[in-house]
Write a protein that holds these residues in place. Structure first.
Motif, PDB file in Angstrom:
ATOM      1  N   ASP A 110       0.819  -1.216   0.000  1.00  0.00           N
ATOM      2  CA  ASP A 110       0.000   0.000   0.000  1.00  0.00           C
ATOM      3  C   ASP A 110       0.850   1.262   0.000  1.00  0.00           C
ATOM      4  OD1 ASP A 110      -2.201  -1.577   0.003  1.00  0.00           O
ATOM      5  OD2 ASP A 110      -2.807  -1.197   2.066  1.00  0.00           O
ATOM      6  N   GLU A 111       2.044   1.157   0.562  1.00  0.00           N
ATOM      7  CA  GLU A 111       2.917   2.343   0.632  1.00  0.00           C
ATOM      8  C   GLU A 111       3.950   2.350  -0.496  1.00  0.00           C
ATOM      9  OE1 GLU A 111       4.378   2.267   4.671  1.00  0.00           O
ATOM     10  OE2 GLU A 111       2.418   2.841   5.491  1.00  0.00           O
ATOM     11  N   ARG A 167      -2.543   3.361  -7.479  1.00  0.00           N
ATOM     12  CA  ARG A 167      -2.360   3.223  -6.034  1.00  0.00           C
ATOM     13  C   ARG A 167      -3.220   2.056  -5.563  1.00  0.00           C
ATOM     14  NH1 ARG A 167      -2.907   9.153  -6.371  1.00  0.00           N
ATOM     15  NH2 ARG A 167      -5.144   8.975  -6.032  1.00  0.00           N
ATOM     16  N   CYS A 168      -2.813   1.411  -4.464  1.00  0.00           N
ATOM     17  CA  CYS A 168      -3.641   0.304  -3.969  1.00  0.00           C
ATOM     18  C   CYS A 168      -3.830   0.377  -2.468  1.00  0.00           C
ATOM     19  CB  CYS A 168      -3.080  -1.050  -4.387  1.00  0.00           C
ATOM     20  SG  CYS A 168      -1.587  -1.546  -3.531  1.00  0.00           S
ATOM     21  N   HIS A 169      -4.781  -0.389  -2.018  1.00  0.00           N
ATOM     22  CA  HIS A 169      -5.205  -0.310  -0.623  1.00  0.00           C
ATOM     23  C   HIS A 169      -5.754  -1.690  -0.233  1.00  0.00           C
ATOM     24  CE1 HIS A 169      -7.069   1.800   2.821  1.00  0.00           C
ATOM     25  NE2 HIS A 169      -8.119   1.054   2.611  1.00  0.00           N
ATOM     26  N   GLU A 171      -7.882  -0.877  -5.994  1.00  0.00           N
ATOM     27  CA  GLU A 171      -6.836  -0.276  -6.830  1.00  0.00           C
ATOM     28  C   GLU A 171      -7.432   0.903  -7.576  1.00  0.00           C
ATOM     29  OE1 GLU A 171      -4.163  -3.062  -9.013  1.00  0.00           O
ATOM     30  OE2 GLU A 171      -4.382  -1.671 -10.697  1.00  0.00           O
ATOM     31  N   THR A 172      -6.661   1.942  -7.727  1.00  0.00           N
ATOM     32  CA  THR A 172      -7.173   3.124  -8.404  1.00  0.00           C
ATOM     33  C   THR A 172      -6.117   3.721  -9.314  1.00  0.00           C
ATOM     34  OG1 THR A 172      -8.278   5.258  -8.091  1.00  0.00           O
ATOM     35  CG2 THR A 172      -6.486   4.759  -6.592  1.00  0.00           C
ATOM     36  N   LEU A 208      -1.333  -3.446  -9.953  1.00  0.00           N
ATOM     37  CA  LEU A 208      -0.520  -3.645  -8.750  1.00  0.00           C
ATOM     38  C   LEU A 208      -0.830  -5.028  -8.172  1.00  0.00           C
ATOM     39  CD1 LEU A 208      -0.644  -0.041  -7.285  1.00  0.00           C
ATOM     40  CD2 LEU A 208       1.063  -1.075  -8.793  1.00  0.00           C
ATOM     41  N   LEU A 209      -0.484  -5.247  -6.897  1.00  0.00           N
ATOM     42  CA  LEU A 209      -0.521  -6.617  -6.387  1.00  0.00           C
ATOM     43  C   LEU A 209      -1.434  -6.792  -5.180  1.00  0.00           C
ATOM     44  CD1 LEU A 209       3.271  -6.919  -6.797  1.00  0.00           C
ATOM     45  CD2 LEU A 209       1.694  -8.586  -7.785  1.00  0.00           C
ATOM     46  N   PRO A 210      -2.465  -7.624  -5.283  1.00  0.00           N
ATOM     47  CA  PRO A 210      -3.292  -7.945  -4.122  1.00  0.00           C
ATOM     48  C   PRO A 210      -2.458  -8.686  -3.056  1.00  0.00           C
ATOM     49  CG  PRO A 210      -4.468  -8.530  -6.108  1.00  0.00           C
ATOM     50  CD  PRO A 210      -3.055  -8.192  -6.507  1.00  0.00           C
TER      51      PRO A 210
END
Ligand code: FES
Ligand SMILES: [Fe+2]
Lengths: 160, 446
Positions: A21-22, A83-85, A113-114, A158-160
């Protein structure tokens, strides 16, 4: 013989998604065993990652390529960047083999993801096979099952 | 919305080296493609290994038409519209299954044989003397215009009348032959589920990109170029086996000359392929035991001939692409002027070593998955193009690279591998099959 506690394992998993996430991807790569594999099946309850298509089945070379590419000057699909969260549930610790230093966990999560004006969410289950190497936990295998693995997706970058 | 409902209006969208942006963005043109282009051409439906047993079915679409591919009780594969002749209910909605000896509509239980013929209606006496038997409904589920299975691949033409399968594909079928001949048994089998990748762009952008040999080293520099760079930095001793990504992704970084020399062949009716002389698939490592199996099946000379053919992408107009050397088929399913579902299928070569389908699966996920770092940059380009075409300053899209005056697409041709001739060939066929069933002029339609 290790004296790792359940909490140590859970902290490791929380720290892993925090790195993602960072955007601390280089640090994230260091969490892996040399021959660690990240598998994301394409089919519900898929058993064979090799002779059928998967969404991902990646060795350390591929993961490094993925990470290095994100910062490339001509990585057009990452200009601007995604970006991901992750929101994760308290992981289940399914196996603890202190003798062998091997552990299996299962983590339910919502992955968001955005990029630009678009945002999507995936419901995922991540299974980790962790091993102790020189006193540190490392990921030997991470399997991420998407709840809607059989649905058509746009880019998941990105990566889950 | 009748700007394009005439032959001349549609013809006006395509010049010898430019196409009007409306072919990609206009809803009316998209509607006409569904009504004409996807009705008049032979469109891929599925593979017969998806329905090995009687009653097995698979649901999909031809253009925007919902259809069922089913193995009938006589062993033939049928293609039926997925619509109940009573009130329209879709007969099957799961992607695949087995229906036994007949389909039964879940709404009022009309039932149909697996060739579509009406079998029974509950409380049938309610129709006595109503003239139901005079209606289309009484015939059962409607079959598409024509079906043809070629070496396991099932194609359909929606229109009742039109070009024959043989004339439509002609010599282009040699790419299917090469793909299937690579099995010592001469047979393929679908392996697993297809990747499904949603693209917010017009379907033709994807089809054009299959023979666009001037984009890999540019759009894919971030993946292929970075792969090469990492490998060099690793500085491994001579002879260290390269990681799979190097074999699969790195060739995208090949220089222009490589692509120029590989050649492009075009056939009539919009078909064509890259990789006449060599391709990015030429240098894959050998799989132990495979050549021996091939020699046993075909003799050494023929085996060498089959494996020496390394065609890259073969486009079968309108909307599929196959890769013979790695047994992959990609289906570009149009969902709207700016929406395309891409399904990427892989096949196992019957009787060949498992390592081959493993490499095929690897290629599929590394290059064509929604999670693929190569796919990401392709999709980025298509979506930017779709958005850019909204700009009113320019109305035409250019496909002029290596254009020559008076190009004849009715003849097979082999040219420099960076020509955009195959794209021009596709648009030539596009006009032909769009207008084949259209009135001459607008007045005639009224
Ligand atoms: S709609 Fe199918 S039986 Fe009535
Ligand atoms: Fe590409």
């Amino acid at each position: 013989m290790s004296n790792l506690t359940k909490d140590d394992l859970i902290d490791f998993l929380y720290e892993e998604v925090r790195m993602l996430d960072e955007s601390r991807f280089d640090e994230w790569l260091k969490l892996w065993c040399k021959d660690g594999i990240y598998w994301m099946p394409l089919d519900y309850r898929q058993e064979d990652p090799i002779h059928e298509t998967s969404l991902m089945y990646e060795d350390q070379f591929m993961l490094r390529l993925r990470v290095d590419r994100l910062n490339g000057a001509r990585t057009f699909s990452q200009k601007p960047k995604s970006r991901c969260h992750h929101v994760i549930q308290r992981p289940f610790v399914d196996e603890m083999d202190h003798e062998a230093g091997r552990y299996v966990t299962k983590t339910q999560m919502h992955y968001v993801e955005t990029r630009m004006d678009e945002q999507f969410m995936l419901a995922c289950t991540a299974q980790h096979h962790l091993v102790l190497e020189d006193g540190a936990l490392r990921i030997e295998r991470k399997r991420v099952d998407l709840l809607n693995c059989d649905a058509p997706f746009g880019n998941i970058q990105l990566l889950p | 919305m009748t700007r394009y409902t005439s032959r001349s209006a549609v013809e006006g969208l395509v010049t010898p080296y430019q196409v009007h942006r409306d072919v990609y963005i206009d809803p009316e043109v998209f509607r006409l493609e569904m009504d004409h282009l996807f009705a008049n051409t032979w469109v891929w439906v599925g593979h017969d290994s998806q329905v090995p047993n009687k009653g097995d079915y698979y649901t999909t679409q031809i253009g925007d038409q919902p259809v069922i591919m089913v193995r009938h009780s006589d062993g033939e594969v049928k293609v039926l519209y997925n619509r109940c002749p009573h009130k329209g209910t879709k007969i099957a909605i799961d992607r695949q299954g087995n229906t036994g000896k007949f389909f039964r509509c879940p709404y009022h239980a009309w039932s149909f044989k697996t060739d579509g013929c009406l079998l029974a209606i509950p409380l049938k006496k309610g129709y006595n003397g109503t003239g139901l038997d005079q209606t289309e409904s009484a015939k059962g589920m409607k079959a598409v215009g024509a079906v043809h299975t070629y070496r396991g691949f099932v194609f359909a033409r929606l229109a009742e009348e039109g070009i024959s399968f043989e004339e439509y594909f002609g010599d282009s079928l040699s790419s299917f032959d090469n793909m299937v001949d690579r099995s010592p048994a001469g047979r393929l089998k679908v392996a697993g589920q297809p990747l499904r990748y949603m693209h917010r762009c017009n379907w033709k952008m994807l089809v054009e990109n299959q023979t666009d040999t001037c984009h890999p080293m540019v759009a894919h520099e971030s993946s292929a170029g970075t792969a090469v760079q990492i490998w060099e930095e690793m500085d491994m001793p001579e002879g260290t086996p390269k990681p799979p990504a190097m074999q699969i992704i790195a060739p995208f970084m090949s220089p222009y000359e490589f692509f120029e020399e590989m050649g492009i062949r075009t056939w009539p009716n919009g078909h064509g392929h890259t990789g006449v002389h060599h391709s990015i698939h030429s240098d894959y490592s050998e799989i132990p035991g495979y050549f021996e199996q091939m020699t046993e099946a075909y003799g050494e000379e023929r085996a060498k001939e089959i494996l020496g053919e390394n065609r890259h992408n073969t486009v079968y107009f309108p909307n599929i692409m196959i890769k013979g050397p790695i047994q992959q088929l990609r289906n570009f399913i149009p969902l709207g002027p700016d929406k395309t579902l891409v399904e990427s299928w892989i096949f196992r070569l019957v009787d060949a070593p498992d390592e081959l389908v493993a490499r095929t699966a690897m290629y599929n996920r590394m290059i064509n998955a929604p999670t693929s770092i190569v796919g990401h940059d392709d999709l980025e380009m298509y979506e930017r193009a779709q958005e850019g075409l909204a700009a009113d300053g320019l109305e035409w899209v250019n496909i002029q690279r290596l254009f020559e005056e008076g190009e004849n697409f009715e003849e097979e041709a082999v040219e420099n591998g960076t020509t955009e001739r195959q794209m021009r060939n596709q648009f030539h066929a596009w006009v032909k099959f769009m207008t084949a069933s259209m009135p001459e002029a607008l007045e005639a339609a009224e």
